[in-house]
Design a protein around this motif. Structure first.
Motif, PDB file in Angstrom:
ATOM      1  N   LEU A   1       1.181   4.041  -2.981  1.00  0.00           N
ATOM      2  CA  LEU A   1       0.971   5.464  -2.727  1.00  0.00           C
ATOM      3  C   LEU A   1       2.174   6.284  -3.179  1.00  0.00           C
ATOM      4  O   LEU A   1       2.005   7.370  -3.751  1.00  0.00           O
ATOM      5  CB  LEU A   1       0.715   5.697  -1.236  1.00  0.00           C
ATOM      6  CG  LEU A   1       0.411   7.146  -0.840  1.00  0.00           C
ATOM      7  CD1 LEU A   1      -0.904   7.609  -1.452  1.00  0.00           C
ATOM      8  CD2 LEU A   1       0.376   7.297   0.680  1.00  0.00           C
TER       9      LEU A   1
ATOM     10  N   LEU B   1      -6.120   1.589   0.891  1.00  0.00           N
ATOM     11  CA  LEU B   1      -6.527   2.439  -0.226  1.00  0.00           C
ATOM     12  C   LEU B   1      -7.894   2.066  -0.789  1.00  0.00           C
ATOM     13  O   LEU B   1      -8.609   2.921  -1.304  1.00  0.00           O
ATOM     14  CB  LEU B   1      -5.466   2.390  -1.326  1.00  0.00           C
ATOM     15  CG  LEU B   1      -4.104   2.997  -0.943  1.00  0.00           C
ATOM     16  CD1 LEU B   1      -3.101   2.836  -2.080  1.00  0.00           C
ATOM     17  CD2 LEU B   1      -4.247   4.474  -0.574  1.00  0.00           C
TER      18      LEU B   1
ATOM     19  N   LEU C   1      -2.609   2.525   5.992  1.00  0.00           N
ATOM     20  CA  LEU C   1      -3.215   2.683   4.674  1.00  0.00           C
ATOM     21  C   LEU C   1      -4.088   1.492   4.288  1.00  0.00           C
ATOM     22  O   LEU C   1      -3.690   0.339   4.406  1.00  0.00           O
ATOM     23  CB  LEU C   1      -2.119   2.850   3.615  1.00  0.00           C
ATOM     24  CG  LEU C   1      -1.413   4.202   3.556  1.00  0.00           C
ATOM     25  CD1 LEU C   1      -0.339   4.157   2.484  1.00  0.00           C
ATOM     26  CD2 LEU C   1      -2.394   5.332   3.268  1.00  0.00           C
TER      27      LEU C   1
ATOM     28  N   ARG D   1       5.403   7.677   5.550  1.00  0.00           N
ATOM     29  CA  ARG D   1       4.870   6.410   5.059  1.00  0.00           C
ATOM     30  C   ARG D   1       5.834   5.721   4.104  1.00  0.00           C
ATOM     31  O   ARG D   1       5.779   4.512   3.903  1.00  0.00           O
ATOM     32  CB  ARG D   1       3.523   6.654   4.385  1.00  0.00           C
ATOM     33  CG  ARG D   1       2.452   7.092   5.362  1.00  0.00           C
ATOM     34  CD  ARG D   1       1.184   7.554   4.696  1.00  0.00           C
ATOM     35  NE  ARG D   1       1.373   8.815   3.982  1.00  0.00           N
ATOM     36  CZ  ARG D   1       0.388   9.499   3.433  1.00  0.00           C
ATOM     37  NH1 ARG D   1      -0.849   9.045   3.507  1.00  0.00           N
ATOM     38  NH2 ARG D   1       0.618  10.640   2.809  1.00  0.00           N
TER      39      ARG D   1
ATOM     40  N   GLN E   1       0.811  -1.207   0.000  1.00  0.00           N
ATOM     41  CA  GLN E   1       0.000   0.000   0.000  1.00  0.00           C
ATOM     42  C   GLN E   1       0.852   1.268   0.000  1.00  0.00           C
ATOM     43  O   GLN E   1       0.566   2.232  -0.718  1.00  0.00           O
ATOM     44  CB  GLN E   1      -0.942   0.000   1.202  1.00  0.00           C
ATOM     45  CG  GLN E   1      -1.964  -1.131   1.180  1.00  0.00           C
ATOM     46  CD  GLN E   1      -3.011  -0.959   0.098  1.00  0.00           C
ATOM     47  OE1 GLN E   1      -3.980  -0.226   0.269  1.00  0.00           O
ATOM     48  NE2 GLN E   1      -2.842  -1.653  -1.020  1.00  0.00           N
ATOM     49  N   ASN E   2       1.917   1.272   0.781  1.00  0.00           N
ATOM     50  CA  ASN E   2       2.809   2.434   0.812  1.00  0.00           C
ATOM     51  C   ASN E   2       3.572   2.587  -0.500  1.00  0.00           C
ATOM     52  O   ASN E   2       3.789   3.712  -0.976  1.00  0.00           O
ATOM     53  CB  ASN E   2       3.798   2.313   1.976  1.00  0.00           C
ATOM     54  CG  ASN E   2       3.142   2.603   3.316  1.00  0.00           C
ATOM     55  OD1 ASN E   2       2.590   3.666   3.540  1.00  0.00           O
ATOM     56  ND2 ASN E   2       3.193   1.632   4.215  1.00  0.00           N
TER      57      ASN E   2
END
Length: 319
Positions: A88, A189, A187, A309, A84-85
């Motif tokens: 992002l 998303l 996170l 993050r 997820q990081n």
């Protein structure tokens, strides 16, 4: 350059050396096809994000960029930060160059041909286009049952989430800029993106088998990911614990009154089984409640530290 037609395809990668050669080949063909059709500009790119891989993932990405900088770009994170990081990081980097951004996994399970419909929807005025699986025939019964159950539980807990959607989606520049305003460290998303709003639609596709390599989401990680999603977007689990506590308290009061009446009437008995059952039941509820509350406290702890993050070590991109 064609106005408002620059597309970046962001692909998070963690130990994907086995699949990257084929993934890059197919994505290159799709980008060139869309360019020829005039749907995207010549500045469009495929942006691979290396999530601290210890194999040859980053050297492969670097070589692709060096060979064809007009097609491939890369982002290298300083260390592994999780899917997820990494996703992002790619989105917030690509938004500086793109008008629309598509995120997808590197394993070729997401149907690349669905990109055409996503781009068409963008040109029709949609700012978020979700890729939704039409069926799950490639999944095992266990995975299909648990995955669909997860989406139903999330809906039941009041979380705004698109059923059977993972992280295969198109977002306009404005939508990604809206996403950047969400500052939480935990996170999820799939739950955050619907909070942005804007005009959205869905595109259905059939998910294929993984092309090569091993899944980066074994059962343990899937359970942790599901727990993150639930506790990041709903306080209903804590309310359920409170409700269970009220019910147990009321039952306990009833049992206490019953025991006192039985004592006064001289109808007492050994009651070892019921006593032990009650102790284990109440103890289990207490531990479950403490665990759920602890999960939320842990998230508060992570949020209050405000640690970054992700940290980008280097970016390869030819504007």
């Amino acid at each position: 350059m064609l106005e408002n037609k620059t597309l970046y395809i962001v692909v998070p990668c963690y130990k994907e050396q086995e699949v990257l050669p084929e993934t890059s080949k197919r994505l290159r063909a799709k980008v060139m096809e869309l360019r020829e059709q005039g749907k995207i500009s010549g500045a469009s790119r495929v942006m691979f994000v290396n999530d601290g891989s210890s194999d040859e993932t980053w050297p492969i990405i670097s070589a692709l960029h060096e060979k064809e900088p007009e097609v491939f770009s890369g982002v290298n994170l300083s260390r592994n930060r999780g899917h997820q990081n990494a996703l992002l990081a790619g989105l917030l980097t690509a938004v500086n160059f793109a008008d629309m951004i598509i995120s997808m996994d590197a394993d070729l399970q997401d149907d690349i041909n669905a990109v055409d419909a996503m781009v068409d929807a963008y040109h029709d005025g949609y700012e978020v286009v979700y890729g939704v699986r039409s069926k799950r025939e490639t999944d095992t019964f266990f995975k299909r049952f648990t995955a669909e159950g997860f989406y139903k539980v999330m809906k039941a807990l009041g979380v705004d989430i698109v059923f059977n959607h993972a992280d295969y989606r198109l977002m306009s520049r404005r939508a990604v800029e809206g996403l950047a305003q969400f500052s939480e460290v935990n996170l999820f998303l799939r739950g955050i993106v619907p909070q942005i709003g804007y005009k959205w639609t869905t595109v259905t596709y059939e998910r294929a088998e993984r092309f090569a390599g091993e899944s980066k989401y074994p059962l343990k990680k899937m359970i942790a990911f599901a727990a993150d999603g639930i506790t990041s977007f709903s306080v209903k689990p804590i309310r359920l614990v409170f409700s269970a506590g009220v019910i147990v308290f009321l039952v306990s009061m009833i049992m206490l009154i019953y025991a006192l009446i039985a004592k006064l009437l001289g109808h007492t008995s050994a009651g070892w089984t019921s006593l032990m059952g009650s102790i284990w039941l109440i103890g289990g509820i207490q531990l479950l409640g403490l665990g759920i509350v602890g999960e939320y406290i842990g998230k508060i702890y992570n949020e209050t530290k405000r640690r970054p993050r992700f940290i980008i070590e280097s970016v390869l991109n030819k504007e």
